[in-house]
Design a protein around this motif. Structure first.
Motif, short mmCIF file in Angstrom:
data_model
loop_
_atom_site.label_atom_id
_atom_site.label_comp_id
_atom_site.label_asym_id
_atom_site.label_seq_id
_atom_site.Cartn_x
_atom_site.Cartn_y
_atom_site.Cartn_z
N TRP A 181 5.90 -11.19 3.79
CA TRP A 181 6.12 -10.46 5.03
C TRP A 181 6.68 -9.08 4.72
O TRP A 181 7.65 -8.94 3.97
CB TRP A 181 7.11 -11.23 5.91
CG TRP A 181 7.27 -10.62 7.26
CD1 TRP A 181 8.21 -9.72 7.64
CD2 TRP A 181 6.45 -10.86 8.40
NE1 TRP A 181 8.03 -9.37 8.95
CE2 TRP A 181 6.95 -10.06 9.45
CE3 TRP A 181 5.33 -11.67 8.65
CZ2 TRP A 181 6.37 -10.05 10.72
CZ3 TRP A 181 4.78 -11.66 9.91
CH2 TRP A 181 5.29 -10.86 10.94
N CYS A 182 6.02 -8.04 5.27
CA CYS A 182 6.57 -6.69 5.10
C CYS A 182 7.36 -6.35 6.35
O CYS A 182 6.79 -6.17 7.42
CB CYS A 182 5.48 -5.65 4.88
SG CYS A 182 6.19 -3.97 4.93
N PRO A 183 8.70 -6.27 6.25
CA PRO A 183 9.52 -5.98 7.43
C PRO A 183 9.29 -4.57 7.98
O PRO A 183 9.57 -4.32 9.14
CB PRO A 183 10.96 -6.12 6.91
CG PRO A 183 10.85 -6.92 5.66
CD PRO A 183 9.53 -6.54 5.07
N TRP A 184 8.78 -3.66 7.15
CA TRP A 184 8.51 -2.31 7.68
C TRP A 184 7.24 -2.32 8.54
O TRP A 184 7.21 -1.84 9.64
CB TRP A 184 8.36 -1.31 6.54
CG TRP A 184 8.42 0.10 7.07
CD1 TRP A 184 9.53 0.87 7.23
CD2 TRP A 184 7.31 0.88 7.54
NE1 TRP A 184 9.19 2.07 7.78
CE2 TRP A 184 7.84 2.12 7.98
CE3 TRP A 184 5.93 0.66 7.66
CZ2 TRP A 184 7.03 3.12 8.52
CZ3 TRP A 184 5.13 1.67 8.20
CH2 TRP A 184 5.68 2.88 8.61
N HIS A 185 6.18 -2.93 7.97
CA HIS A 185 4.93 -3.00 8.72
C HIS A 185 4.95 -4.10 9.78
O HIS A 185 4.08 -4.15 10.63
CB HIS A 185 3.78 -3.29 7.75
CG HIS A 185 3.26 -2.09 7.04
ND1 HIS A 185 3.46 -1.87 5.69
CD2 HIS A 185 2.56 -1.03 7.49
CE1 HIS A 185 2.89 -0.73 5.36
NE2 HIS A 185 2.35 -0.20 6.43
N GLU A 186 5.94 -5.01 9.65
CA GLU A 186 6.04 -6.16 10.55
C GLU A 186 4.76 -6.97 10.56
O GLU A 186 4.21 -7.31 11.60
CB GLU A 186 6.39 -5.71 11.98
CG GLU A 186 7.77 -5.09 12.07
CD GLU A 186 8.07 -4.60 13.47
OE1 GLU A 186 7.83 -5.35 14.42
OE2 GLU A 186 8.54 -3.45 13.59
N LYS A 348 7.07 -5.91 -3.80
CA LYS A 348 7.17 -4.82 -2.82
C LYS A 348 5.83 -4.62 -2.13
O LYS A 348 4.78 -4.84 -2.74
CB LYS A 348 7.55 -3.52 -3.52
CG LYS A 348 8.99 -3.51 -3.99
CD LYS A 348 9.35 -2.14 -4.54
CE LYS A 348 10.85 -2.07 -4.83
NZ LYS A 348 11.22 -0.80 -5.43
N CYS A 349 5.89 -4.17 -0.89
CA CYS A 349 4.66 -3.87 -0.15
C CYS A 349 3.96 -2.71 -0.86
O CYS A 349 4.56 -1.66 -1.10
CB CYS A 349 4.98 -3.50 1.29
SG CYS A 349 3.57 -2.89 2.21
N ASP A 350 2.70 -2.93 -1.18
CA ASP A 350 1.93 -1.95 -1.94
C ASP A 350 1.83 -0.61 -1.20
O ASP A 350 1.68 0.43 -1.81
CB ASP A 350 0.53 -2.54 -2.18
CG ASP A 350 -0.22 -1.79 -3.26
OD1 ASP A 350 0.44 -1.07 -4.04
OD2 ASP A 350 -1.44 -1.92 -3.31
N ARG A 351 1.89 -0.67 0.12
CA ARG A 351 1.68 0.56 0.87
C ARG A 351 2.95 1.30 1.23
O ARG A 351 2.97 2.52 1.29
CB ARG A 351 0.91 0.26 2.15
CG ARG A 351 -0.49 -0.16 1.84
CD ARG A 351 -1.29 -0.45 3.08
NE ARG A 351 -2.59 -0.95 2.67
CZ ARG A 351 -3.60 -0.17 2.34
NH1 ARG A 351 -3.47 1.13 2.41
NH2 ARG A 351 -4.74 -0.70 1.96
N CYS A 352 4.05 0.56 1.51
CA CYS A 352 5.26 1.26 1.97
C CYS A 352 6.43 1.07 1.02
O CYS A 352 7.46 1.72 1.18
CB CYS A 352 5.62 0.85 3.39
SG CYS A 352 6.23 -0.83 3.50
N GLY A 353 6.31 0.16 0.05
CA GLY A 353 7.38 -0.01 -0.94
C GLY A 353 8.54 -0.87 -0.47
O GLY A 353 9.49 -1.08 -1.20
ZN LIG Z 1 4.83 -2.37 4.20
#
Ligand SMILES: [Zn+2]
Ligand SMILES: [Zn+2]
Length: 919
Positions: A181-186, A348-353
């Motif tokens: 789960w990416c908490p930034w991208h939700e 880590k999320c590949d797109r936002c880190g």
């Molecule tokens: Zn992300």
């Protein structure tokens, strides 16, 4: 009418003009071939760039290779379809628009879903075509009439159809599952979108008191905040330290919840204390253990990575803030027993880190095994070839260890999942069209999630050909012939296309006549999305470093094109693309290939100058004749004619061979050596006397020479066209003064070798003459003979045939080697100073007798001046204290040595001047 070719070669103007022309004239648009058509077919899908994309070197390489292969097939008479489009790129595009909103002080939630999606469409309309416009500049010969966007209505309908069918077949299910789960991208992201990093962290040991006793069990964790969601402690059944505690409970610190002690192989006696905490909602292994023991799953976070109500007193805190507070409280209450440095791997999320949180959530999945089995078998059986071969094994390994694919994303931009949930009875309804209500009469609401972008792009090989309808396009163009792509999307995209293709196109048959004509008669399975996959290399910088924005070494292909032209840039990428090796892009190479284009340009101008003077008019190319092998309209009258014709046929054979096996570098280098070396440097020089006619008889021979030159040039341009499409088009059109019967060289025939035009004798004889000329040139260079000075030579040839050959080509040797007289010696000249010996002849440059004393004096005096300047400069530096104190010692040493050498040379030069008696 004189041929128009501007004096200077300026790629910029030429290239944009032809790129526009090709599109305007729809030269690469492919109407569907009707039934009964027997021409071979070549079809290829452009890996759709993201609609947010900007052209980078990877695209440039990818598209250059595709365009070369595509143009080559088209010229060889294939019905050639190159299908372009763009991908809606869920996360990337949504982020782009969210960033825009942020700069306006808004968020997507302020707009609401509908308005936000409208906003993305607006963005797409304004900026989404940028990457395709850049492709147009490259001259990519795609069928623009078939351009698609992955969210076009027809493609979206096909996506829904696929989803519903898979659901009905039991291959799509919905379930609570551990996701990244990416908490930034939700949103949930796939394993492939998580990048793992080794970091220095901590390992904390926490003591859990056993309920109703004085004992404790100690466990270790790197994410202490997740303990708030613990639902058990696990020990290994074989671990005797804990046997007496089986079936008992511990009291979860901070939460004051009792949780069971279970026995499970999750706990390994040899690791740490041998006991582990179990958090089924926040760890993939714990999740599985939880299922085995029927443990509750307590999710303690929300979509943004903040603690939720299940976290008790910590609710509302960010997960890392909660970590600090949990540790403080544990320490204060005496539950924290140790804290150690620890190296761990975090995702880590590949797109936002953002650090990814393993988290339990409701998602949609594809049961992958049944799809993977067939996709694996297709490659194992050789129905699909993967080149280079090592990627085949990588693919098969991956297919063996594959697990279910989470296809739902919590985004707003993308194909919305065609599933609705009844508000009353909670029934899930999956349907092609919006259901009005549930069977029970309850209101239904669509699932908010969209599909992973790779879901729709995985379908493209057939959805772009009209699926789910059965179309003629599918009969003709499916399976596509080839896919050229990068390794990094082998699993994201290539594997998914194979899985979907093999599943949904099962039972499909390609038009039998076309299949056979295209060379696939031996393939049994027409469900595969393509017959071949070619994985291309990476483009690195000149120092072989991977290009990255942070390193600041990204080479912008458009800037390179601006400076050197598209043709030279394409040629660089082709010439450096040896299979399996990354390309260290060096713009000095591109500069060199611009010079190559310039060389061709000047050769064309030379040709046109003669054509106009002699009054030769190029016959319009005749397709039938061009289709024949070799060069038509070429009359080999002389040795150089027979030789170049033979060489041309060899290069044609080699280039066709190289392209058939994706050896782009060999193809490019072969053409380069032929065009520059053999054609421009030798052949053009050799035929000059024939083009310079004096009387009528000579004029006739000049016209034949002209015809040969033009036809050879035409064929060489066709040979080069796939790699350098623009300059070849410009010159080819100029040959026919705008009267060419074909609209473009791109529609002309690709040269094929003709065995009958190979002339071994001519090649051998020409090699001897070249050897002789080069030997004399080298001797001249060694003897420092001025270029304008003609010298006599002496030749010894043991075989009379060689002497005869040289005699017959006396004029050529004299012209090209700066010789004024050729004499034949009776004996070997090997021991004579100023001579060269080869297997076939000895040659001696007679120079001593021929010294032009005045010229030599001039030269020596100039040289002396240069030497003296050098000495003066050196002395100045060595006399400069500041220089001596600052310069590194080796620099000073070198300078001293240089000075000594210069003094010696000066002495020698002076003595030569004395000997010659220069005034
Ligand atoms: Zn992300
Ligand atoms: Zn219902």
């Amino acid at each position: 009418m004189p041929h128009e070719l501007p004096k200077a070669y300026e790629p910029g103007a030429i290239e944009t003009r032809w790129a526009d022309y090709w599109i305007r004239e729809k030269l690469f648009s492919v109407p569907t071939p009707p039934p009964g058509e027997k021409r071979p077919v070549f079809a290829l899908l452009l890996p759709p760039p993201n609609v947010t994309g900007r052209l980078h070197m990877g695209h440039m390489l990818n598209q250059t290779q595709m365009d070369i292969i595509v143009r080559w097939h088209r010229m060889r008479g294939f019905t050639t379809l190159w299908l372009p489009g763009t991908d809606h790129a869920g996360i990337a595009t949504q982020m782009m628009v969210e960033r825009q909103l942020t700069s306006e002080g808004k968020s997507r939630r302020d707009l609401g879903r509908e308005k936000f999606v409208e906003r993305v469409w607006e963005w797409k309309k304004l900026y989404g075509g940028a990457i395709l416009d850049q492709m147009k500049r490259l001259g990519a010969s795609v069928d623009w009439d078939r351009e698609y966007f992955t969210m076009d209505e027809n493609l979206s309908r096909a996506v829904r159809e696929v989803f519903v069918r898979l659901y009905e077949e039991g291959l799509i299910y919905r379930g609570k599952y551990m996701v990244n789960w990416c908490p930034w991208h939700e949103t949930a992201i796939s394993d492939l979108e998580v990048k793992h990093e080794e970091v220095q962290g901590k390992l904390w040991e926490i003591r859990y008191p056993v309920a109703g006793g004085s004992e404790s069990i100690t466990v270790a964790t790197t994410r202490p905040e997740t303990m708030l969601g613990d639902t058990a402690i696990a020990v290994n059944a074989k671990d005797e330290r804990y046997t007496h505690l089986h079936g008992k409970k511990v009291l979860l610190p901070l939460m004051n919840r009792e949780i069971p002690i279970i026995t499970d192989e999750l706990a390994q006696p040899e690791f740490g204390t041998g006991a582990v905490k179990v958090t089924p909602a926040h760890d993939p292994n714990d999740f599985k253990a939880g299922l085995r023991h029927n443990l509750p799953q307590i999710d303690v976070m929300d979509d943004r990575g903040r603690m939720n109500a299940n976290a008790g007193a910590y609710a509302g805190l960010d997960r890392f803030e909660a970590r600090t507070r949990v540790l403080e409280d544990l320490r204060e209450q005496g539950f924290l027993t140790s804290e150690k440095d620890y190296t761990l791997s975090i995702g880590k999320c590949d797109r936002c880190g953002t650090i990814v949180e393993p988290r339990l959530s409701e998602q949609w999945f594809i049961k992958i095994k049944p799809l993977a089995e067939r996709a694996k078998a297709a490659v194992e059986r050789g129905e699909i070839t993967i080149v280079p071969d090592n990627y085949r094994q990588i693919y098969l390994n991956w297919m063996n260890s594959i697990y279910d694919w989470c296809i739902s994303r919590q985004l707003w931009w993308g194909h919305r999942i065609p599933a609705w949930i009844c508000g009353r009875c909670k029934e899930v309804i999956v349907a092609r069209e919006v259901p009005s209500q549930c069977k029970c009469g309850g209101e239904v609401e669509q699932v908010p999630d969209v599909l992973d972008t790779w879901f729709s792009s995985g379908l493209l090989p057939f959805t772009t050909l009209g699926w789910p309808e059965k179309t003629r396009d599918q009969e003709v163009f499916y399976p596509t012939t080839l896919l050229i792509t990068a390794y990094e999307i082998l699993f994201f995209w290539v594997a998914r296309m194979i899985m979907f293709g093999c599943h949904f196109m099962q039972g499909h048959h390609q038009d039998a006549a076309i299949k056979k004509a295209s060379g696939w008669g031996d393939k049994k399975d027409d469900s595969v999305p393509f017959r071949e996959v070619y994985i291309h290399a990476l483009v690195r910088d000149a120092e072989r470093q991977k290009m990255s924005k942070t390193k600041g070494n990204v080479i912008d292909p458009l800037a390179i094109i601006e400076r050197f032209g598209t043709d030279a840039t394409r040629f660089t990428l082709a010439a450096m693309a040896a299979p399996g090796t990354d390309i260290a892009f060096n713009e000095s190479r591109t500069e060199g290939y611009r010079a190559f284009a310039n060389k061709i340009w000047n050769a064309a101008r030379f040709m046109f100058m003669n054509v106009d003077r002699i009054g030769y008019s190029a016959a319009a190319p005749d397709r039938e004749n061009q289709g024949a092998k070799g060069i038509s309209g070429f009359t080999p009258n002389t040795l150089e004619d027979r030789w170049i014709l033979s060489r041309f046929n060899r290069v044609a054979a080699d280039v066709n061979d190289a392209l058939a096996t994706y050896r782009f570098h060999e193809a490019a280098n072969r053409i380069y050596d032929f065009f520059w070396g053999e054609f421009c440097d030798w052949y053009l020089e050799l035929i000059k006397p024939r083009l310079n006619f004096d009387d009528a008889a000579d004029k006739k021979s000049a016209q034949v020479a002209c015809a040969n030159l033009v036809n050879l040039f035409d064929a060489s341009l066709r040979l080069l066209h796939p790699v350098m499409p623009f300059i070849t088009e410009e010159i080819w059109q100029a040959i026919y003064e705008g009267e060419a019967p074909l609209k473009s060289i791109a529609l002309a025939v690709y040269p094929q070798a003709d065995e009958k035009q190979i002339d071994l004798a001519a090649e051998t004889e020409m090699a001897i003459l070249q050897d002789l000329i080069v030997s004399v040139r080298n001797l001249r260079a060694e003897l420092k003979i001025e270029p304008r000075v003609k010298i006599p030579i002496e030749i010894f040839a043991a075989e009379p045939a060689i002497a005869k050959l040289i005699e017959e080509n006396r004029i050529a040797v004299e012209r090209l080697a700066g010789v004024e007289k050729i004499a034949f010696a009776p004996d070997s000249l090997a021991k004579v100073p100023g001579s060269r010996t080869t297997a076939r002849f000895d040659v001696h440059v007679i120079y001593e007798r021929k010294i032009d004393a005045t010229a030599e004096c001039e030269r020596l005096k100039k040289e002396l001046e240069k030497i003296e300047r050098g000495i003066a400069n050196g002395q100045k530096q060595l006399g400069n204290d500041q220089f001596l104190s600052k310069a590194p010692p080796n620099v000073v040493d070198n300078l001293r040595k240089q000075q000594e050498e210069l003094l010696t040379v000066k002495e020698k030069t002076l003595s030569k001047i004395g000997e010659l008696g220069c005034s």
